[in-house]
Design a protein around this motif. Structure first.
Motif, short mmCIF file in Angstrom:
data_model
loop_
_atom_site.label_atom_id
_atom_site.label_comp_id
_atom_site.label_asym_id
_atom_site.label_seq_id
_atom_site.Cartn_x
_atom_site.Cartn_y
_atom_site.Cartn_z
N PHE A 100 8.52 -3.29 3.63
CA PHE A 100 7.73 -4.43 4.11
C PHE A 100 6.69 -3.98 5.13
O PHE A 100 7.03 -3.35 6.14
CB PHE A 100 8.65 -5.49 4.70
CG PHE A 100 9.56 -6.12 3.68
CD1 PHE A 100 9.06 -6.99 2.72
CD2 PHE A 100 10.91 -5.81 3.66
CE1 PHE A 100 9.90 -7.55 1.76
CE2 PHE A 100 11.76 -6.36 2.71
CZ PHE A 100 11.24 -7.25 1.76
N GLN A 101 5.44 -4.31 4.84
CA GLN A 101 4.32 -3.87 5.66
C GLN A 101 3.57 -5.05 6.28
O GLN A 101 3.58 -6.16 5.74
CB GLN A 101 3.32 -3.05 4.81
CG GLN A 101 3.92 -1.83 4.15
CD GLN A 101 2.93 -1.15 3.21
OE1 GLN A 101 1.93 -1.75 2.79
NE2 GLN A 101 3.19 0.11 2.87
N ILE A 102 2.92 -4.79 7.41
CA ILE A 102 1.98 -5.75 7.98
C ILE A 102 0.75 -5.77 7.08
O ILE A 102 0.22 -4.73 6.72
CB ILE A 102 1.59 -5.34 9.41
CG1 ILE A 102 2.83 -5.31 10.31
CG2 ILE A 102 0.53 -6.28 9.99
CD1 ILE A 102 2.58 -4.74 11.69
N ASN A 105 0.85 -1.19 0.00
CA ASN A 105 0.00 0.00 0.00
C ASN A 105 0.89 1.24 0.00
O ASN A 105 1.53 1.56 1.01
CB ASN A 105 -0.91 0.01 1.23
CG ASN A 105 -1.80 1.25 1.27
OD1 ASN A 105 -1.90 2.00 0.31
ND2 ASN A 105 -2.46 1.46 2.40
N PRO A 106 0.95 2.00 -1.11
CA PRO A 106 1.81 3.19 -1.19
C PRO A 106 1.22 4.40 -0.47
O PRO A 106 1.91 5.41 -0.28
CB PRO A 106 1.93 3.44 -2.68
CG PRO A 106 0.64 2.92 -3.24
CD PRO A 106 0.26 1.74 -2.39
N LYS A 143 -2.67 -3.06 10.19
CA LYS A 143 -2.44 -3.29 8.76
C LYS A 143 -1.75 -2.10 8.12
O LYS A 143 -2.11 -0.95 8.36
CB LYS A 143 -3.78 -3.57 8.08
CG LYS A 143 -3.66 -4.05 6.63
CD LYS A 143 -5.03 -4.43 6.09
CE LYS A 143 -4.93 -4.97 4.68
NZ LYS A 143 -6.27 -5.35 4.14
N TYR A 144 -0.73 -2.41 7.33
CA TYR A 144 0.08 -1.45 6.55
C TYR A 144 1.09 -0.66 7.40
O TYR A 144 1.75 0.22 6.86
CB TYR A 144 -0.80 -0.49 5.75
CG TYR A 144 -1.68 -1.19 4.75
CD1 TYR A 144 -1.16 -2.17 3.91
CD2 TYR A 144 -3.04 -0.90 4.65
CE1 TYR A 144 -1.96 -2.85 3.00
CE2 TYR A 144 -3.85 -1.57 3.73
CZ TYR A 144 -3.31 -2.54 2.91
OH TYR A 144 -4.12 -3.20 2.00
N ARG A 145 1.21 -0.98 8.68
CA ARG A 145 2.31 -0.40 9.45
C ARG A 145 3.59 -1.19 9.14
O ARG A 145 3.53 -2.30 8.60
CB ARG A 145 2.02 -0.43 10.95
CG ARG A 145 0.80 0.37 11.39
CD ARG A 145 0.84 1.79 10.86
NE ARG A 145 2.00 2.54 11.36
CZ ARG A 145 2.43 3.68 10.82
NH1 ARG A 145 1.82 4.19 9.76
NH2 ARG A 145 3.48 4.31 11.33
N PRO A 146 4.78 -0.66 9.44
CA PRO A 146 6.03 -1.37 9.11
C PRO A 146 6.10 -2.76 9.71
O PRO A 146 5.72 -2.97 10.87
CB PRO A 146 7.11 -0.45 9.69
CG PRO A 146 6.49 0.91 9.73
CD PRO A 146 5.04 0.66 10.04
N LEU A 147 6.62 -3.70 8.94
CA LEU A 147 6.67 -5.09 9.38
C LEU A 147 7.57 -5.28 10.59
O LEU A 147 7.33 -6.17 11.41
CB LEU A 147 7.15 -5.98 8.23
CG LEU A 147 7.21 -7.49 8.50
CD1 LEU A 147 5.82 -8.04 8.79
CD2 LEU A 147 7.85 -8.23 7.32
N PHE A 148 8.61 -4.45 10.73
CA PHE A 148 9.53 -4.65 11.86
C PHE A 148 8.86 -4.39 13.21
O PHE A 148 9.40 -4.77 14.25
CB PHE A 148 10.79 -3.76 11.71
CG PHE A 148 10.54 -2.28 11.82
CD1 PHE A 148 10.43 -1.66 13.05
CD2 PHE A 148 10.43 -1.50 10.68
CE1 PHE A 148 10.21 -0.29 13.15
CE2 PHE A 148 10.22 -0.13 10.76
CZ PHE A 148 10.11 0.47 12.00
N THR A 149 7.67 -3.78 13.20
CA THR A 149 6.96 -3.54 14.46
C THR A 149 6.08 -4.73 14.85
O THR A 149 5.49 -4.72 15.93
CB THR A 149 6.08 -2.29 14.35
OG1 THR A 149 5.04 -2.49 13.37
CG2 THR A 149 6.90 -1.08 13.94
#
Length: 439
Positions: free
Chosen positions: A304-306, A295-296, A312-318
């Motif tokens: 990389f996004q959740i 999602n841009p 949803k769409y927050r950074p995957l590292f979180t």
């Protein structure tokens, strides 16, 4: 616990945990411990468990100080005493009957305490004995307090002595040392011949892309997850990746909790040396991910996004580490792959090193010099390599282009095929040399 109260240590809110002293104030050292675990990306269940283990150890140390037993004692000696207490004492600190701790539980407890020791060592301005400042002031003379500091770990750090610090590398506990030595010999790399199956087993384009990046670049998992859609990080046209410290960049779009999830260990080079055949697969899966799942329209540019859930769409590292491991194990299960027990996603980094050192085809044979391997892995400590060895970036990229040509657009690795093709090239060299002499 006798002297402290642990608040908010449940799996859902352990990041807000506080250890409250008898005077009603939070323990600063414990707050730093919590922030340290957040930066490490510890999962909810693990973080919650670590809170309890660390709090009970601190309470044990407080009880020791109440009885005047902290004199000339380091934090490592206290850890050993705590181990004996866990294994052999039938009464808890309040004199209530307790069930002895099983030796099989010690590795988790030790892991929690080793994190705590790291925080203690990183905070020389906070004396471990300051936990019991009031007790020390009323119980010990100034001369006794000076002796405490002289013999404590803090005193060792101030004097520059490494005797106490070296013990943390060998472990805090004695009972589980034999198990630890066996684990160090365990296979940590993902099976090279099965990496292409891992991509097939992943359901999401995001995970295919992430696994291909880890395999082709050998970067650490958190380095991949902190990659951003930015020319300084990804050059799609030139097919290049660069890893940079997130702490040197402005990230106002992240919340405080998200910012504390960032991690950085350091790298010797920013450029990632991507290797075939997984390099091409990474950019293929990257295109699929950007087209179908990414999602841009968010306030951040992390690649990389959740993709599911309330964040949803927050950074995957979180996202918690355990859920990412579950996705990895599920991808393996679908393809009948047995993943490594020790390193999970990190096993792809080990595979990269194994492939680069032993198997990558080059015109001069299989594998690259150790110096190149260390540089490609991005180790920040150059002491791992000969001091006279310097990496020529152009030469490195040229070798990788030669390797890609020898692989001839293959999409998977077969170590037997690599070996056969290598010997066929060697045989052909001998034939050409022989024919040249005859002519």
């Amino acid at each position: 616990m006798l002297h402290f109260t642990l608040l908010s240590a449940q799996p859902t809110n352990w990041r807000k945990a506080k250890l409250i002293t008898a005077s009603g104030e939070p323990l600063i050292l414990f707050d730093r411990y919590v922030r340290h675990l957040i930066r490490k990306g510890i999962s909810n269940s693990t973080g919650s468990g670590y809170m309890g283990h660390a709090a009970r150890f601190i309470d044990f140390c407080e009880a020791k100080s109440q009885k005047g037993f902290l004199l000339a004692t380091s934090i490592y000696d206290l850890a050993l005493e705590y181990e004996q207490y866990l294994l052999h004492e039938d009464l808890d600190l309040e004199g209530i009957p307790r069930k002895r701790t099983s030796p099989t539980s010690l590795p988790v407890i030790e892991a929690a305490l080793k994190h705590f020791v790291r925080i203690y060592e990183a905070a020389p301005n906070i004396d471990f004995l300051a936990i019991t400042t009031k007790i020390i002031q009323t119980t010990y003379s100034p001369n006794a307090q000076a002796k405490m500091k002289q013999h404590s770990l803090l005193g060792s750090v101030i004097r520059g002595s490494g005797e106490q610090r070296d013990r943390s590398k060998a472990g805090l506990f004695i009972t589980i040392k034999s198990n630890r030595s066996q684990n160090t010999n365990a296979v940590k790399s993902f099976e090279l011949d099965s990496i292409h199956l891992l991509f097939e087993g992943a359901k999401l384009h995001r995970d295919k892309c992430l696994y291909a990046l880890l395999a082709s670049g050998g970067i650490r998992t958190y380095e991949a997850e902190q990659l951003r859609i930015h020319p300084d990080h990804i050059d799609i046209k030139e097919q290049k990746i660069f890893i940079r410290s997130p702490f040197l960049e402005s990230l106002p779009e992240l919340s405080l909790d998200e910012w504390e999830s960032l991690h950085w260990k350091g790298r010797s080079v920013n450029e990632v040396f991507l290797v075939a055949p997984w390099k091409a697969l990474f950019f293929k899966h990257l295109d699929d991910y950007l087209t179908h799942e990414y999602n841009p329209h968010t306030d951040h540019d992390f690649l990389f996004q959740i993709l599911k859930g309330p964040r949803k769409y927050r950074p995957l590292f979180t996202r918690c580490r355990s859920s990412k491991i579950d996705n990895f194990d599920s991808a393996c299960l679908r393809m009948d792959i047995v993943p490594t027990k020790q390193s999970k996603l990190h096993s792809l980094r080990h595979s990269y090193g194994d492939y680069l050192y032993n198997w990558i085809p080059t015109p001069s044979g299989l594998g690259m010099p150790e110096t190149y391997v260390w540089h490609n892995l991005g180790h920040a400590d150059d002491r791992q390599m000969p001091r006279y060895a310097k990496l020529n970036i152009d030469s490195m990229n040229e070798k990788l282009r030669e390797s890609e040509a020898l692989l001839n657009n293959a999409e998977q690795i077969d170590t037997n095929t690599l070996r056969i093709e290598h010997y066929e090239r060697e045989i052909q060299k001998i034939k050409n040399k022989t024919l040249g002499k005859v002519a």
